[in-house]
Design a protein around this motif. Structure first.
Motif, PDB file in Angstrom:
ATOM      1  N   ASN A 229       0.830  -1.209   0.000  1.00  0.00           N
ATOM      2  CA  ASN A 229       0.000   0.000   0.000  1.00  0.00           C
ATOM      3  C   ASN A 229       0.864   1.259   0.000  1.00  0.00           C
ATOM      4  N   VAL A 230       1.827   1.291  -0.921  1.00  0.00           N
ATOM      5  CA  VAL A 230       2.707   2.449  -1.073  1.00  0.00           C
ATOM      6  C   VAL A 230       2.724   2.869  -2.537  1.00  0.00           C
ATOM      7  N   SER A 231       3.237   4.057  -2.792  1.00  0.00           N
ATOM      8  CA  SER A 231       3.414   4.565  -4.148  1.00  0.00           C
ATOM      9  C   SER A 231       4.882   4.898  -4.350  1.00  0.00           C
ATOM     10  N   THR A 232       5.544   4.155  -5.219  1.00  0.00           N
ATOM     11  CA  THR A 232       6.955   4.423  -5.479  1.00  0.00           C
ATOM     12  C   THR A 232       7.154   5.839  -6.001  1.00  0.00           C
ATOM     13  N   GLU A 233       6.231   6.316  -6.827  1.00  0.00           N
ATOM     14  CA  GLU A 233       6.348   7.674  -7.368  1.00  0.00           C
ATOM     15  C   GLU A 233       6.276   8.718  -6.256  1.00  0.00           C
ATOM     16  N   GLU A 234       5.383   8.511  -5.298  1.00  0.00           N
ATOM     17  CA  GLU A 234       5.286   9.453  -4.177  1.00  0.00           C
ATOM     18  C   GLU A 234       6.530   9.389  -3.298  1.00  0.00           C
ATOM     19  N   ILE A 235       7.036   8.187  -3.099  1.00  0.00           N
ATOM     20  CA  ILE A 235       8.259   8.028  -2.308  1.00  0.00           C
ATOM     21  C   ILE A 235       9.419   8.730  -2.999  1.00  0.00           C
ATOM     22  N   LYS A 236       9.492   8.584  -4.316  1.00  0.00           N
ATOM     23  CA  LYS A 236      10.547   9.240  -5.088  1.00  0.00           C
ATOM     24  C   LYS A 236      10.496  10.756  -4.907  1.00  0.00           C
ATOM     25  N   LYS A 237       9.291  11.316  -4.962  1.00  0.00           N
ATOM     26  CA  LYS A 237       9.135  12.761  -4.771  1.00  0.00           C
ATOM     27  C   LYS A 237       9.560  13.175  -3.364  1.00  0.00           C
ATOM     28  N   ASN A 238       9.215  12.358  -2.384  1.00  0.00           N
ATOM     29  CA  ASN A 238       9.537  12.669  -0.994  1.00  0.00           C
ATOM     30  C   ASN A 238      11.042  12.634  -0.733  1.00  0.00           C
ATOM     31  N   ARG A 239      11.778  11.892  -1.570  1.00  0.00           N
ATOM     32  CA  ARG A 239      13.228  11.782  -1.389  1.00  0.00           C
ATOM     33  C   ARG A 239      14.011  12.716  -2.309  1.00  0.00           C
ATOM     34  N   ALA A 240      13.322  13.622  -2.973  1.00  0.00           N
ATOM     35  CA  ALA A 240      13.997  14.531  -3.900  1.00  0.00           C
ATOM     36  C   ALA A 240      15.033  15.392  -3.193  1.00  0.00           C
ATOM     37  N   ASP A 241      14.834  15.626  -1.890  1.00  0.00           N
ATOM     38  CA  ASP A 241      15.766  16.472  -1.147  1.00  0.00           C
ATOM     39  C   ASP A 241      17.011  15.727  -0.679  1.00  0.00           C
ATOM     40  N   ILE A 242      17.050  14.413  -0.875  1.00  0.00           N
ATOM     41  CA  ILE A 242      18.242  13.644  -0.512  1.00  0.00           C
ATOM     42  C   ILE A 242      19.289  13.846  -1.605  1.00  0.00           C
ATOM     43  N   PRO A 243      20.448  14.378  -1.279  1.00  0.00           N
ATOM     44  CA  PRO A 243      21.468  14.643  -2.306  1.00  0.00           C
ATOM     45  C   PRO A 243      21.906  13.364  -3.017  1.00  0.00           C
ATOM     46  N   MET A 244      22.091  13.464  -4.324  1.00  0.00           N
ATOM     47  CA  MET A 244      22.610  12.343  -5.100  1.00  0.00           C
ATOM     48  C   MET A 244      24.122  12.288  -4.928  1.00  0.00           C
ATOM     49  N   PRO A 245      24.651  11.218  -4.354  1.00  0.00           N
ATOM     50  CA  PRO A 245      26.100  11.150  -4.123  1.00  0.00           C
ATOM     51  C   PRO A 245      26.871  10.897  -5.414  1.00  0.00           C
ATOM     52  N   ALA A 246      28.123  11.309  -5.413  1.00  0.00           N
ATOM     53  CA  ALA A 246      29.000  11.005  -6.542  1.00  0.00           C
ATOM     54  C   ALA A 246      29.340   9.521  -6.505  1.00  0.00           C
ATOM     55  N   LEU A 247      29.255   8.864  -7.644  1.00  0.00           N
ATOM     56  CA  LEU A 247      29.528   7.433  -7.718  1.00  0.00           C
ATOM     57  C   LEU A 247      31.034   7.184  -7.700  1.00  0.00           C
ATOM     58  N   ILE A 248      31.465   6.306  -6.827  1.00  0.00           N
ATOM     59  CA  ILE A 248      32.881   5.958  -6.745  1.00  0.00           C
ATOM     60  C   ILE A 248      33.202   4.961  -7.861  1.00  0.00           C
ATOM     61  N   PRO A 249      34.211   5.224  -8.669  1.00  0.00           N
ATOM     62  CA  PRO A 249      34.567   4.311  -9.763  1.00  0.00           C
ATOM     63  C   PRO A 249      34.819   2.893  -9.262  1.00  0.00           C
ATOM     64  N   GLY A 250      34.357   1.930 -10.051  1.00  0.00           N
ATOM     65  CA  GLY A 250      34.564   0.525  -9.725  1.00  0.00           C
ATOM     66  C   GLY A 250      33.277  -0.213  -9.435  1.00  0.00           C
TER      67      GLY A 250
END
Length: 248
Positions: free
Chosen positions: A202-223
């Motif tokens: 009983n969740v909405s992935t789209e709503e969860i995605k919107k709610n996490r928009a403020d979480i910074p996207m980290p830089a991906l470590i090579p490898g």
């Protein structure tokens, strides 16, 4: 949030995030007889199970076989945090009493991942997309607690090994263990699989995605996510006598 605070929130929300996903298979064998049930009850009461008591958090997400992104499955993780840099999880194919133990996942922080050698890194996947896309959830805990947990997990890396492939309708744990990977872009995870999960919880992935928009996207470590560059690593069963020699 301290670990104890998170535990309190998990206890408050207990019962809200489980027992809605059955196992993928029914294994052969008779039901437990009265003697077995009595022995199990006695063991449950009398024996100490300290390691198991520390698997506090429940995460629901998705994996695919390294080398075959179309072979996907839902994975129910029960997680223990060992220290600030390391988590360990046992993975089941459901969250009910019939759930089968599929495998394990080790989760490390970015700092710990940086310390790994280049070949080892190819066995690991990032969690940035799983968190930011909303496909990774912590069922049953308050949104504020889940959000804070995801803030920690977004920059972590996982090494996942499945030993029982119930997604292939294998009633027993046969075949080779397999290295699993996580999704890194929208459109990779099968929509029907995600939709089915959302309905059960009983969740909405789209709503969860919107709610996490403020979480910074980290830089991906090579490898990490080496499969994206065609660097596939997978287990092979061999009869060579030196196959068990530690050569890493």
């Amino acid at each position: 949030m301290t670990r104890n605070t998170l535990l309190v929130l998990l206890i408050i929300a207990a019962g809200c995030g489980g027992k809605n996903s059955g196992s993928q298979v029914t294994s052969p064998g008779d039901s437990l007889n009265a003697k077995d049930r009595l022995l199990n009850t006695g063991a449950d009461i009398l024996q100490d199970k300290t390691p198991l008591k520390h698997f506090d958090a429940y995460l629901d997400g998705f994996h695919f076989y390294n080398g075959n992104i179309n072979a996907q499955m839902e994975a129910h993780h029960y997680v223990s945090q060992l220290n600030d840099d390391l988590y360990q999880a046992v993975i089941f194919d459901g969250n009910g009493k019939d759930a089968k133990l599929m495998g394990v996942e080790y989760i490390v922080t970015a700092e710990a991942f940086k310390s790994l050698d280049e070949e080892e890194k190819k066995l690991w996947h990032s969690h940035h997309h799983e968190v930011k896309s909303g496909s990774l959830i912590a069922p049953g805990i308050p949104k504020v607690a889940e959000h804070e947990l995801m803030e920690k997990l977004v920059s972590t890396y996982g090494k996942t090994i499945h030993t029982w492939h119930t997604d292939q309708e294998r009633e027993l744990p046969v075949g080779s263990p397999m290295i699993m990977m996580g999704f890194t872009k929208d459109g990779q995870l099968h929509k029907e699989m995600l939709s089915d999960r959302d309905k059960r919880f009983n969740v909405s992935t789209e709503e969860i995605k919107k709610n996490r928009a403020d979480i910074p996207m980290p830089a991906l470590i090579p490898g990490a996510n080496a499969w994206e560059k065609g660097e596939i690593r997978q287990f092979v069963i061999t009869n060579k006598p030196d196959s068990a020699v530690h050569k890493h």
